[in-house]
Design an enzyme around this catalytic site. Structure first.
Site, PDB file in Angstrom:
ATOM      1  N   LYS A 183     -14.586  25.027  35.097  1.00  0.00           N
ATOM      2  CA  LYS A 183     -15.967  25.593  34.977  1.00  0.00           C
ATOM      3  C   LYS A 183     -16.609  24.838  36.247  1.00  0.00           C
ATOM      4  CE  LYS A 183     -19.361  24.865  32.108  1.00  0.00           C
ATOM      5  NZ  LYS A 183     -20.626  24.256  33.233  1.00  0.00           N
TER       6      LYS A 183
ATOM      7  N   ASP B  50     -19.259  18.154  31.222  1.00  0.00           N
ATOM      8  CA  ASP B  50     -19.953  17.012  32.351  1.00  0.00           C
ATOM      9  C   ASP B  50     -20.920  16.229  31.473  1.00  0.00           C
ATOM     10  OD1 ASP B  50     -21.541  18.602  32.924  1.00  0.00           O
ATOM     11  OD2 ASP B  50     -21.373  18.465  35.214  1.00  0.00           O
ATOM     12  N   SER B  51     -21.482  17.144  30.307  1.00  0.00           N
ATOM     13  CA  SER B  51     -22.488  16.477  29.381  1.00  0.00           C
ATOM     14  C   SER B  51     -22.106  15.196  28.812  1.00  0.00           C
ATOM     15  CB  SER B  51     -23.112  17.416  28.481  1.00  0.00           C
ATOM     16  OG  SER B  51     -21.638  18.168  27.976  1.00  0.00           O
TER      17      SER B  51
ATOM     18  N   ASP C 242     -15.238  21.015  32.735  1.00  0.00           N
ATOM     19  CA  ASP C 242     -16.006  21.005  33.838  1.00  0.00           C
ATOM     20  C   ASP C 242     -15.595  20.200  35.113  1.00  0.00           C
ATOM     21  OD1 ASP C 242     -18.712  22.457  33.254  1.00  0.00           O
ATOM     22  OD2 ASP C 242     -19.375  20.851  32.183  1.00  0.00           O
TER      23      ASP C 242
ATOM     24  N   GLU D  21     -27.494  29.391  31.775  1.00  0.00           N
ATOM     25  CA  GLU D  21     -28.323  28.273  31.049  1.00  0.00           C
ATOM     26  C   GLU D  21     -29.816  28.415  31.480  1.00  0.00           C
ATOM     27  OE1 GLU D  21     -28.133  23.366  30.637  1.00  0.00           O
ATOM     28  OE2 GLU D  21     -26.707  24.406  31.637  1.00  0.00           O
TER      29      GLU D  21
ATOM     30  N   GLU E 114     -20.267  24.743  38.771  1.00  0.00           N
ATOM     31  CA  GLU E 114     -21.966  25.360  38.963  1.00  0.00           C
ATOM     32  C   GLU E 114     -21.984  26.079  40.268  1.00  0.00           C
ATOM     33  OE1 GLU E 114     -24.438  22.260  37.865  1.00  0.00           O
ATOM     34  OE2 GLU E 114     -23.494  21.708  35.868  1.00  0.00           O
TER      35      GLU E 114
END
Length: 292
Positions: free
Chosen positions: A138, A69-70, A108, A207, A140
């Protein structure tokens, strides 16, 4: 040159230590099996990818490609990952899958698409995998997301976890600083990762944490720990590709620039502009002529 995937020339052999991964696409079980006892002997290589062509170029050298999602900052110029939508992730995920032949593609899950309830997460993840053909998602979050991870895994959706600095929680965290500096924060990171492993995550990204925590985490978990701003003791590493290629002026301290493509792009554009303005381009060899 054709841009159709079917007519593209064969890609070079992937730079991987496993003969099995040379003959078939990398899978979730293969990634998980890379860590047998202690940390992974040969580190797992992971980079972000957002387009089909980028995936084609990175795929021979990577074990996993993350459709991160960067892309919010890298592709769309947004200030954070918060505005990213499922539609954005699906479009870029499908493009990356079309360009990848060897690497496991992980997508993501964007902010707001999975936190509400396990059922919401399943609908979002199933939609992403159906639309993209990716091999895993993925998400978070730590212990708070363990029930959701278990719910997804039990229903056939492989999940990679993400602990430590979690960019989607930037508004709560108050910034992008390193995590794990206090004893309480360090214990939470370790507990979060342990909970994700117990829930069935096949791997976890660690991270922006202080190195001792990353080392402890890598030694404690039986699943691969992928570091970014963590430690080279981790089972693998991931970076945002555009950071690694030197496409941005400012990058986090943990990023190594392996190229300076921003300068090369600027030089190429300047040379092109000069050629257009002095009419040396297009030259006779670039134009079509009628036959005699």
């Amino acid at each position: 040159m054709s841009t159709h995937h079917e007519s593209a020339p064969p890609l070079p052999e992937p730079d991987t230590p496993s003969q099995a991964s040379r003959t078939r696409a990398t899978t979730v079980p293969l990634i998980r099996q890379r860590k047998r006892e202690g940390r992974t002997e040969t580190p797992i290589v992971m980079l972000t990818a957002y387009t089909a062509r980028q995936a084609e170029l990175l795929d021979p050298h990577c074990d996993m490609l993350l459709v991160g999602d960067s892309l919010a900052q890298v592709i769309y110029g947004l200030p954070s990952t918060i505005p990213v939508t499922l539609e954005m992730m699906a479009a870029h995920g499908a493009a990356v899958v079309r360009g990848a032949r060897h690497a496991l593609v992980v997508v993501d899950m964007p902010f707001g698409s999975y936190e509400g309830a396990p059922q919401q997460a399943f609908a979002s993840a199933a939609s992403l995998l159906k639309q993209t053909g990716a091999g895993a998602v993925k998400l978070e979050g730590g212990a708070a997301m363990a029930d959701t991870v278990a719910f997804l895994v039990a229903r056939g959706i492989p999940v990679m976890g993400h602990v430590g600095l979690t960019p989607q929680a930037v508004n709560v965290l108050g910034g992008y600083g390193a995590r794990g500096k206090s004893d309480a924060e360090a214990e939470k990171i370790l507990a979060d990762a342990t909970a994700l492993e117990a829930a069935g995550a096949f791997s976890v990204v660690c991270e922006g944490v202080v190195e001792p925590i990353a080392v402890t985490l890598t030694d404690r978990l039986a699943i691969p720990v992928i570091g970014i701003g963590a430690s080279n003791h981790c089972d693998g590493q991931v970076l945002v590709t555009d950071d690694m290629l030197g496409m941005f002026d400012r990058v986090p301290r943990f990023v190594e620039r392996f190229a300076n493509l921003a300068e090369e792009v600027g030089t190429a554009a300047r040379t092109y502009a000069a050629a257009v303005r002095n009419r040396s381009f297009p030259s006779a060899g670039h134009v079509y002529r009628t036959t005699a």
